[in-house]
Design an enzyme around this catalytic site. Structure first.
Site, PDB file in Angstrom:
ATOM      1  N   THR A  14      52.526 133.576  97.451  1.00 38.74           N
ATOM      2  CA  THR A  14      52.884 134.947  97.838  1.00 38.74           C
ATOM      3  C   THR A  14      53.477 134.966  99.247  1.00 38.74           C
ATOM      4  OG1 THR A  14      51.043 135.762  96.512  1.00 38.74           O
ATOM      5  CG2 THR A  14      52.023 137.311  98.068  1.00 38.74           C
ATOM      6  N   TRP A  34      56.886 133.394  99.248  1.00 42.41           N
ATOM      7  CA  TRP A  34      57.804 134.290  98.527  1.00 42.41           C
ATOM      8  C   TRP A  34      58.351 135.355  99.473  1.00 42.41           C
ATOM      9  CZ3 TRP A  34      57.844 139.567  97.609  1.00 42.41           C
ATOM     10  CH2 TRP A  34      58.721 140.021  96.634  1.00 42.41           C
ATOM     11  N   HIS A  35      57.476 135.815 100.373  1.00 45.15           N
ATOM     12  CA  HIS A  35      57.899 136.894 101.266  1.00 45.15           C
ATOM     13  C   HIS A  35      58.947 136.440 102.283  1.00 45.15           C
ATOM     14  CE1 HIS A  35      54.663 139.423  99.714  1.00 45.15           C
ATOM     15  NE2 HIS A  35      55.275 140.421 100.314  1.00 45.15           N
ATOM     16  N   GLY A  36      58.920 135.202 102.654  1.00 44.16           N
ATOM     17  CA  GLY A  36      59.927 134.788 103.625  1.00 44.16           C
ATOM     18  C   GLY A  36      59.795 133.324 103.987  1.00 44.16           C
ATOM     19  N   PHE A  87      63.249 140.160 101.167  1.00 47.96           N
ATOM     20  CA  PHE A  87      62.390 139.219 100.451  1.00 47.96           C
ATOM     21  C   PHE A  87      63.088 138.826  99.164  1.00 47.96           C
ATOM     22  CE2 PHE A  87      58.895 141.819 102.631  1.00 47.96           C
ATOM     23  CZ  PHE A  87      59.054 141.099 103.801  1.00 47.96           C
TER      24      PHE A  87
END
Lengths: 346, 529
Positions: free
Chosen positions: B360, B363-365, B529
């Site tokens: 997670t 995935w965000h950055g 994102f």
């Protein structure tokens, strides 16, 4: 859909549009009491379109020539379609717009704006373009002027541009909601106060003095349009001491005028002939002419227009006489009002 | 084509009109064309990425589905003649074939995502290591623009692939129809991440014009614009001023943390309201992404109510498969045998959730900040899990089990806790994040909250009044939402009342929205994102 629903939704639409219309009128700047320069372009449409001379250009044009003097001393019926920092492409479209209504004998273009190849400020764009009546010319003018981040739709629905002005509304916004008073005298912006020009700085050296392609393009277009319509194009430089007018600028304009057989008058060089005294003829230390300076410049240019261009003396035409008499009263009333405002004794 | 641009509004109006004017059979093809036009406007070459994802996932899913069907047909014909071993061997061989298709498509898409999103992060880290070992020359960074919404559509497509591989969803035979599922323009920007099985029935179905449905959808769109343009884009100015200036420490960080929470919610949930509202106006059902998350009393509850579609994705496609994987099941058994049932129960939870939260975060950055953000969430969640019995005993002892004041305390505590975790999102490096966080406790400059310093952050007193009023409205709507759909509760009201409410809201957006000259039209935060 039954009848009642049609009425309901129709009424809803009408009320909504009325509210939006009202809000738009309320929020757009009125340019009446503070920054009046934004009102000049629109005032032209209230005129009888029968002018001998039309001026276009930036602040150097609407503060440098008094149309009343041109009328009173030479019988020349003129109008100044100037606006704050008017760019050359806007001047071109204002000429095109003018030619939709009338064909003057002479168009006087102040060449100061040649140094700007593209718009510098959205606020100045607004002050020129908003006042134009809608036409293809206005659409073209907007498209030629918009800076990055500006949206065409904001010109169509100014409420989108001025939506946050509700926090800065003044009494004038309500007072002039539907009807505005005139703020110019045939496009002339009057100032009677005096601030002498002292210690005028020299211009800083520039990396590049050449005018841009876009500026030349629109000057060509203006020249060609005037030729096509049989209008004489006169290039002028107002006698403002700054922004500094570089010799390199001067050479380019002179060369252009020579190449195309145009008359170019740099009033800076004719200051003595005009009788300008920068200790009394400017209200902001040499940047703009005050009333005294504007009347002197009008007298000088009127002579050129009258003698060299042979413009007819139209004094004696009853409609124009009557119109200018009213204008003169407004002109003198403003002089009196401004003298009180600025504490100037007779 | 930003949601907040005039161009998008014109585009949307055109699509809506055509959608209900054209024959119903043309509706989904129209949406496909509109979606590709919308995506094209973001960058023509970005279409290649999306198209490659569409084709590879669709192709693999069709092959897997065919294999499923072939296996079924084969077994129907030959099952009786096969012994158990032969049956098992046959099934295993077919599963391997399907797995190859699955893995190939998965790897291709993850590789594309890795290259466009994480290549520079990888290079940066390699260069860091090289520098540490004294190498003067590092690798050059690559210049690849991040395609709009790539994380969202890639994960949505991968979710579909997993569903088909598991046999939970039949493969979509039509490439254009599948292309619409991947590219559907309202959701391609920032989700929600949908499931094919849930979305397909309304996505491809013909829809007649339903005034109530269109009206409901547009009402939600308007509410989304209100949150985005009146709140998020206004408060953005102060958030940028605070976190863009390293000298803003201590109380500024505290204020910035609160402001960022408000901005993030208004921005993201506002964008999702616009997305779901548009889909609703088209008759298409999408997953909800928020359930009044700021009323959460704990971090686990918060993550069940915030960005729900993403969390469900990681739960269903990473957490569950991992926790039930043969290796982890074997490990669980071994731990249980040696350390007892308590430890055995924790093993799959800890490991699977660690993997899910690491994923997670990344995935965000592409930065360590996001990795640490994810793992901090994981740590607090596990800690919260461990402390749950202790909390229960504490509440029993202090007789606060049914006290509303304690609920309010929990809500406030969770809000601040999330705010602290989100500081990772506000800073570019871990060092600056930790410095900021520490300064809230070590710097005594809280006087700035009342001495006018906050008026130097780009917001006027009037802006603060607007923000306060807007937040009260959001809060009021959230409270009404406890009883169900707000729009459904408004519907029975007299027409004049409804008109005043919605036209009033429209005027608020029109007059108080942060848009046009003088404002930067900002992308939605989750776009990146």
């Amino acid at each position: 859909m039954n009848y009642n629903k049609i009425i309901k939704y129709g009424l809803t639409a009408v009320i909504s549009l009325a509210i939006l219309f009202f809000l738009q009128r309320l929020l757009v700047p009125k340019y009446v009491d503070d920054i009046v320069e934004g009102a000049f372009v629109a005032e032209y449409y209230e005129e009888v379109k029968d002018h001998d001379v039309i001026f276009v250009g930036d602040c150097e044009v609407y503060e440098t020539y008094s149309p009343l003097v041109l009328w009173e001393e030479y019988g020349i019926n003129s109008y100044i379609r100037g606006s704050a920092q008017q760019y050359i492409f806007q001047s071109y479209y204002l000429v095109e717009d003018t030619l939709r209504y009338e064909t003057p004998d002479v168009v006087v273009f102040n060449i100061q704006s040649l140094q700007y190849d593209e718009a510098q400020s959205e606020a100045y764009n607004r002050m020129t373009l908003e006042g134009m009546k809608w036409s293809k010319t206005k659409v073209d003018a907007i498209n030629a002027s918009m800076k990055e981040g500006e949206q065409f739709l904001d010109y169509v629905f100014p409420i989108l541009r001025y939506h946050t002005r509700w926090s800065a509304l003044t009494d004038a916004d309500f007072q002039y909601l539907f009807d505005k008073k005139k703020v110019s005298h045939n496009g002339y912006y009057m100032r009677v106060d005096v601030k002498p020009a002292e210690n005028v700085p020299e211009g800083r050296p520039l990396g590049n003095y050449a005018f841009g392609e876009n500026a030349w393009k629109y000057l060509d277009m203006m020249r060609e349009l005037c030729e096509e319509k049989g209008v004489t194009l006169l290039l002028v430089k107002a006698p403002s001491l700054y922004p500094y007018w570089y010799p390199e600028y001067e050479e380019q304009v002179e060369a252009y005028a020579k190449e195309h057989g145009l008359r170019y008058i740099n009033l800076l060089e004719d200051a003595d002939a005009i009788g300008l005294d920068y200790s009394v003829d400017t209200y902001d230390a040499g940047l703009h002419m005050n009333l005294s300076g504007a009347e002197k410049c009008a007298r000088f240019l009127g002579h050129v227009l009258s003698v060299e261009y042979g413009l007819e003396d139209r004094r004696g035409e009853s409609a124009l006489d009557a119109s200018w008499q009213m204008k003169k009263e407004a002109y003198e009333a403003e002089i009196a009002a401004q003298k009180i405002k600025y504490g100037i004794e007779e | 084509m930003l949601f907040t641009s005039y161009l998008f509004l014109g585009f949307l109006a055109l699509v809506l009109i055509l959608y209900y004017v054209l024959p119903k059979r043309a509706q989904w093809p129209l949406l496909l064309i509109a979606s590709y036009v919308f995506y094209f406007a973001a960058g023509a070459h970005f279409l290649l990425y999306m198209f490659s994802t569409t084709v590879t996932i669709w192709g693999a899913a069709v092959l897997i589905d065919k294999n499923h069907a072939a296996q079924k047909a084969y077994l129907k014909e030959h099952k009786e003649g096969m012994d158990r071993e032969a049956l098992k061997a046959y099934r295993s061989s077919q599963k391997k074939i399907r797995f190859r298709y699955f893995l190939a498509a998965l790897l291709v898409n993850l590789l594309v995502l890795a290259v466009v999103k994480y290549a520079n992060f990888f290079i940066d880290n390699v260069n860091g290591v090289l520098k540490a070992f004294g190498s003067g020359e590092g690798l050059s960074f690559v210049n690849i623009a991040l395609p709009m919404g790539i994380s969202f559509y890639t994960f949505q497509a991968i979710g579909y692939l997993v569903d088909v591989y598991r046999g939970n969803t039949p493969a979509e035979k039509s490439l254009p129809r599948f292309a619409l599922f991947v590219s559907f323009f309202p959701q391609v920007v920032q989700g929600p991440i949908n499931r094919f099985g849930e979305m397909a029935p309304t996505l491809y179905a013909p829809h007649g014009f339903d005034g109530r449905q269109v009206s409901f959808g547009l009402q939600r769109v308007l509410w989304g614009y209100f949150k985005k343009m009146v709140i998020a884009d206004r408060i953005l100015v102060a958030v940028t001023a605070i976190f863009g200036d390293p000298s803003h420490q201590g109380a500024y960080v505290f204020v910035g943390m609160i402001f960022y929470r408000l901005q993030l919610y208004a921005d993201f949930s506002g964008g999702i309201d616009i997305t779901i509202g548009i889909a609703e106006a088209l008759g298409i059902s999408l997953r909800e992404n928020f359930n009044r998350p700021y009323f959460s009393k704990s971090l686990p509850e918060y993550w069940r109510r915030w960005h729900m579609s993403m969390n469900a994705w990681f739960r269903d496609y990473i957490f569950y498969p991992l926790s039930t994987s043969p290796a982890l099941v074997a490990l669980t058994k071994a731990v249980r045998k040696r350390f007892g049932a308590g430890a055995g129960k924790r093993v799959p939870l800890y490991i699977s959730s660690f993997a899910a939260w690491a994923a997670t975060g990344i995935w965000h950055g592409a930065s360590w900040n996001f990795v640490v953000w994810g793992l901090t969430n994981w740590f607090i969640l596990m800690l919260s899990e461990e402390l749950t019995p202790l909390y229960a005993r504490f509440r029993k002892m202090t007789h606060t089990e049914h006290k509303r004041s304690y609920d309010v305390f929990q809500i406030g505590r969770t809000f601040l806790l999330i705010g602290c975790v989100n500081l990772f999102d506000c800073h570019a490096t871990l060092g600056s994040t930790f410095r900021s966080f520490a300064s809230m406790f070590t710097m005594n400059n809280y006087h700035i909250i009342g001495d006018g310093s906050l008026l130097q952050l780009g917001l006027s007193g009037l802006d603060y009044v607007i923000l306060a009023g807007a937040w009260l409205l959001v809060l009021a709507v959230s409270l009404v939402q406890r009883k169900g759909s707000v729009r459904a509760q408004i519907e029975p009201l007299p027409y004049a009342v409804k008109y005043v409410m919605f036209f009033g809201l429209f005027l608020i957006v029109l007059l108080m929205g942060a848009y046009g000259v003088g404002y930067d039209q900002s992308q939605f935060i989750y776009n990146r994102f």
